[in-house]
Design a protein around this motif. Sequence first.
Motif, PDB file in Angstrom:
ATOM      1  N   GLU A  52       0.814  -1.211   0.000  1.00  0.00           N
ATOM      2  CA  GLU A  52       0.000   0.000   0.000  1.00  0.00           C
ATOM      3  C   GLU A  52       0.852   1.267   0.000  1.00  0.00           C
ATOM      4  OE1 GLU A  52      -2.701  -0.118   3.274  1.00  0.00           O
ATOM      5  OE2 GLU A  52      -3.572  -2.025   2.661  1.00  0.00           O
ATOM      6  N   LEU A  53       2.118   1.127   0.291  1.00  0.00           N
ATOM      7  CA  LEU A  53       3.006   2.283   0.394  1.00  0.00           C
ATOM      8  C   LEU A  53       3.862   2.447  -0.864  1.00  0.00           C
ATOM      9  CD1 LEU A  53       4.088   1.787   4.100  1.00  0.00           C
ATOM     10  CD2 LEU A  53       2.399   3.394   3.215  1.00  0.00           C
ATOM     11  N   GLU A  54       3.281   2.148  -2.015  1.00  0.00           N
ATOM     12  CA  GLU A  54       4.006   2.219  -3.277  1.00  0.00           C
ATOM     13  C   GLU A  54       4.589   3.613  -3.525  1.00  0.00           C
ATOM     14  OE1 GLU A  54       3.237   1.947  -8.075  1.00  0.00           O
ATOM     15  OE2 GLU A  54       1.691   1.237  -6.726  1.00  0.00           O
ATOM     16  N   LEU A  55       3.798   4.638  -3.305  1.00  0.00           N
ATOM     17  CA  LEU A  55       4.269   6.003  -3.538  1.00  0.00           C
ATOM     18  C   LEU A  55       5.433   6.350  -2.605  1.00  0.00           C
ATOM     19  CD1 LEU A  55       4.018   8.661  -5.037  1.00  0.00           C
ATOM     20  CD2 LEU A  55       2.293   9.364  -3.358  1.00  0.00           C
ATOM     21  N   ALA A  56       5.337   5.934  -1.347  1.00  0.00           N
ATOM     22  CA  ALA A  56       6.432   6.181  -0.394  1.00  0.00           C
ATOM     23  C   ALA A  56       7.695   5.443  -0.842  1.00  0.00           C
ATOM     24  CB  ALA A  56       6.027   5.740   1.009  1.00  0.00           C
ATOM     25  N   GLY A  57       7.538   4.206  -1.311  1.00  0.00           N
ATOM     26  CA  GLY A  57       8.683   3.441  -1.788  1.00  0.00           C
ATOM     27  C   GLY A  57       9.345   4.088  -2.986  1.00  0.00           C
ATOM     28  N   LYS A  58       8.529   4.508  -3.944  1.00  0.00           N
ATOM     29  CA  LYS A  58       9.065   5.158  -5.141  1.00  0.00           C
ATOM     30  C   LYS A  58       9.756   6.471  -4.787  1.00  0.00           C
ATOM     31  CE  LYS A  58       7.662   6.619  -9.753  1.00  0.00           C
ATOM     32  NZ  LYS A  58       6.581   6.714 -10.716  1.00  0.00           N
ATOM     33  N   THR A  59       9.156   7.234  -3.890  1.00  0.00           N
ATOM     34  CA  THR A  59       9.740   8.501  -3.458  1.00  0.00           C
ATOM     35  C   THR A  59      11.079   8.269  -2.766  1.00  0.00           C
ATOM     36  OG1 THR A  59       7.527   9.444  -3.187  1.00  0.00           O
ATOM     37  CG2 THR A  59       9.343  10.562  -2.061  1.00  0.00           C
ATOM     38  N   LEU A  60      11.140   7.272  -1.905  1.00  0.00           N
ATOM     39  CA  LEU A  60      12.377   6.969  -1.189  1.00  0.00           C
ATOM     40  C   LEU A  60      13.479   6.533  -2.156  1.00  0.00           C
ATOM     41  CD1 LEU A  60      13.792   6.734   1.522  1.00  0.00           C
ATOM     42  CD2 LEU A  60      12.831   4.443   1.760  1.00  0.00           C
ATOM     43  N   ILE A  61      13.140   5.677  -3.105  1.00  0.00           N
ATOM     44  CA  ILE A  61      14.125   5.224  -4.095  1.00  0.00           C
ATOM     45  C   ILE A  61      14.650   6.404  -4.898  1.00  0.00           C
ATOM     46  CG2 ILE A  61      14.425   3.902  -6.233  1.00  0.00           C
ATOM     47  CD1 ILE A  61      12.345   1.903  -5.050  1.00  0.00           C
ATOM     48  N   LEU A  62      13.751   7.222  -5.399  1.00  0.00           N
ATOM     49  CA  LEU A  62      14.177   8.354  -6.224  1.00  0.00           C
ATOM     50  C   LEU A  62      14.958   9.387  -5.421  1.00  0.00           C
ATOM     51  CD1 LEU A  62      11.102   8.766  -8.572  1.00  0.00           C
ATOM     52  CD2 LEU A  62      13.363   7.877  -9.134  1.00  0.00           C
ATOM     53  N   PHE A  63      14.557   9.632  -4.178  1.00  0.00           N
ATOM     54  CA  PHE A  63      15.310  10.570  -3.341  1.00  0.00           C
ATOM     55  C   PHE A  63      16.750  10.079  -3.154  1.00  0.00           C
ATOM     56  CE2 PHE A  63      17.009  11.767   0.802  1.00  0.00           C
ATOM     57  CZ  PHE A  63      17.008  13.138   0.682  1.00  0.00           C
ATOM     58  N   CYS A  64      16.895   8.795  -2.846  1.00  0.00           N
ATOM     59  CA  CYS A  64      18.245   8.241  -2.653  1.00  0.00           C
ATOM     60  C   CYS A  64      19.040   8.288  -3.954  1.00  0.00           C
ATOM     61  CB  CYS A  64      18.148   6.812  -2.119  1.00  0.00           C
ATOM     62  SG  CYS A  64      17.540   6.726  -0.418  1.00  0.00           S
ATOM     63  N   CYS A  65      18.400   7.965  -5.074  1.00  0.00           N
ATOM     64  CA  CYS A  65      19.098   7.998  -6.368  1.00  0.00           C
ATOM     65  C   CYS A  65      19.518   9.414  -6.739  1.00  0.00           C
ATOM     66  CB  CYS A  65      18.227   7.393  -7.462  1.00  0.00           C
ATOM     67  SG  CYS A  65      18.099   5.591  -7.359  1.00  0.00           S
ATOM     68  N   TYR A  66      18.646  10.372  -6.543  1.00  0.00           N
ATOM     69  CA  TYR A  66      19.016  11.766  -6.828  1.00  0.00           C
ATOM     70  C   TYR A  66      20.145  12.227  -5.901  1.00  0.00           C
ATOM     71  CZ  TYR A  66      15.376  12.847 -10.249  1.00  0.00           C
ATOM     72  OH  TYR A  66      14.608  12.889 -11.378  1.00  0.00           O
ATOM     73  N   SER A  67      20.128  11.797  -4.646  1.00  0.00           N
ATOM     74  CA  SER A  67      21.205  12.159  -3.720  1.00  0.00           C
ATOM     75  C   SER A  67      22.537  11.580  -4.178  1.00  0.00           C
ATOM     76  CB  SER A  67      20.887  11.655  -2.308  1.00  0.00           C
ATOM     77  OG  SER A  67      19.762  12.300  -1.793  1.00  0.00           O
ATOM     78  N   MET A  68      22.525  10.314  -4.607  1.00  0.00           N
ATOM     79  CA  MET A  68      23.751   9.679  -5.098  1.00  0.00           C
ATOM     80  C   MET A  68      24.255  10.366  -6.361  1.00  0.00           C
ATOM     81  SD  MET A  68      22.881   5.666  -4.696  1.00  0.00           S
ATOM     82  CE  MET A  68      21.821   5.125  -3.378  1.00  0.00           C
ATOM     83  N   LEU A  69      23.338  10.695  -7.260  1.00  0.00           N
ATOM     84  CA  LEU A  69      23.722  11.376  -8.489  1.00  0.00           C
ATOM     85  C   LEU A  69      24.287  12.772  -8.192  1.00  0.00           C
ATOM     86  CD1 LEU A  69      23.855  11.328 -11.565  1.00  0.00           C
ATOM     87  CD2 LEU A  69      21.522  12.238 -11.596  1.00  0.00           C
ATOM     88  N   ALA A  70      23.652  13.479  -7.272  1.00  0.00           N
ATOM     89  CA  ALA A  70      24.149  14.814  -6.895  1.00  0.00           C
ATOM     90  C   ALA A  70      25.547  14.713  -6.290  1.00  0.00           C
ATOM     91  CB  ALA A  70      23.182  15.474  -5.911  1.00  0.00           C
ATOM     92  N   ALA A  71      25.792  13.693  -5.480  1.00  0.00           N
ATOM     93  CA  ALA A  71      27.120  13.512  -4.889  1.00  0.00           C
ATOM     94  C   ALA A  71      28.165  13.254  -5.970  1.00  0.00           C
ATOM     95  CB  ALA A  71      27.099  12.370  -3.881  1.00  0.00           C
ATOM     96  N   SER A  72      27.793  12.502  -7.005  1.00  0.00           N
ATOM     97  CA  SER A  72      28.753  12.245  -8.086  1.00  0.00           C
ATOM     98  C   SER A  72      29.032  13.528  -8.874  1.00  0.00           C
ATOM     99  CB  SER A  72      28.268  11.129  -9.014  1.00  0.00           C
ATOM    100  OG  SER A  72      27.180  11.543  -9.801  1.00  0.00           O
TER     101      SER A  72
END
Length: 118
Positions: free
Chosen positions: A49-69
Motif C-alpha cells: 500500500e506504500l508504493e508512492l512512499a517506496g518510489k519517493t524513497l528510491i528516487l530521493f536516494c538515487c538523486y542524492s547519489m547522483l548529486a554527490a557524483s
Amino acid sequence: MDESKSAQNIWNENTDEAAKFKLSFFNQGFYNLFLAIGVFVGIYLLPGELELAGKTLILFCCYSMLAASIVLFISKPGMLRGVFIQGLCPLVAIVCNLFWGKFFMAKMCVAAINIIHS
C-alpha cells in the motif's frame, strides 16, 4: 592506520593525507550505506500500500547519489572513474523511471525479490 596501496592509488593521496581524512572517509562510508539501505527499503515498500512512499524513497536516494557524483566531478574532475562508479547506477534508475515509470519500478521490485529469495 592500515596502509593500502590500492586505496592510495584510487584516491591519489599519500598515507599522511589519508590519515587526515580517515574519519571523513569512515563517515562517507556510512552515508553511502544509509542511502543504499534507503533504496532497498523503498523497493520493499513498492508492492504494498506504500508504493508512492517506496518510489519517493528510491528516487530521493538515487538523486542524492547522483548529486554527490556531480559534486565529486566539480570538485575533482580528474576522478572520472569515481564519478562514473558513484553516479551511473542512480542515473540509469532515474532515466528508466522517467521513461518507463511504474513499469520500471515493478520490474526492479521483482528483480530485488528474486535476488533476496535466491
